[in-house]
Design a protein around this motif. Structure first.
Motif, mmCIF file in Angstrom:
data_model
loop_
_atom_site.group_PDB
_atom_site.id
_atom_site.type_symbol
_atom_site.label_atom_id
_atom_site.label_comp_id
_atom_site.label_asym_id
_atom_site.label_seq_id
_atom_site.Cartn_x
_atom_site.Cartn_y
_atom_site.Cartn_z
ATOM 1 N N GLN A 9 20.526 -15.484 -36.027
ATOM 2 C CA GLN A 9 21.830 -14.865 -36.247
ATOM 3 C C GLN A 9 22.768 -15.133 -35.075
ATOM 4 O O GLN A 9 23.950 -15.394 -35.262
ATOM 5 N N ALA A 10 22.241 -15.072 -33.848
ATOM 6 C CA ALA A 10 23.072 -15.333 -32.673
ATOM 7 C C ALA A 10 23.541 -16.778 -32.653
ATOM 8 O O ALA A 10 24.707 -17.061 -32.354
ATOM 9 N N LEU A 11 22.662 -17.707 -32.984
ATOM 10 C CA LEU A 11 23.040 -19.114 -32.999
ATOM 11 C C LEU A 11 24.057 -19.410 -34.090
ATOM 12 O O LEU A 11 24.897 -20.297 -33.939
ATOM 13 N N ALA A 12 23.991 -18.674 -35.194
ATOM 14 C CA ALA A 12 24.948 -18.877 -36.274
ATOM 15 C C ALA A 12 26.356 -18.449 -35.868
ATOM 16 O O ALA A 12 27.342 -18.929 -36.429
ATOM 17 N N LEU A 13 26.474 -17.571 -34.881
ATOM 18 C CA LEU A 13 27.784 -17.106 -34.431
ATOM 19 C C LEU A 13 28.476 -18.096 -33.513
ATOM 20 O O LEU A 13 29.683 -18.007 -33.282
#
Length: 82
Positions: A9-13
């Motif tokens: 999820q963090a990388l998707a941001l």
């Protein structure tokens, strides 16, 4: 949520094709992160908690640098606890 899910999820941001950010761009993000960690605590109350911690950390660092030499046994125990 598992660590892998949180990482995904963090990388998707992160926008694709972005380079390093400047300090002026980083500061608002850090302020928002501090607000999230602080939660519903008033900023003045948070400062009353954080300033003594920062003060004691500074005292500890100054003491360590003034008393710690590689030849002393105290240096080995102080750096091992870091």
């Amino acid at each position: 949520m598992t660590e892998e899910e949180a990482r995904a999820q963090a990388l998707a941001l992160i926008p694709s094709g972005t380079g390093p950010i400047t300090l002026s761009e980083l500061e608002p993000h850090m302020a928002k992160a501090a607000d999230l960690m602080r939660g519903a605590i008033d900023q003045a109350d948070f400062k009353a908690y954080m300033f003594p911690l920062m003060f004691f950390k500074r005292i500890s660092d100054v003491y360590r640098s003034s008393t710690c030499t590689p030849a002393t046994a105290a240096c080995a125990t102080m750096t091992a606890s870091r």
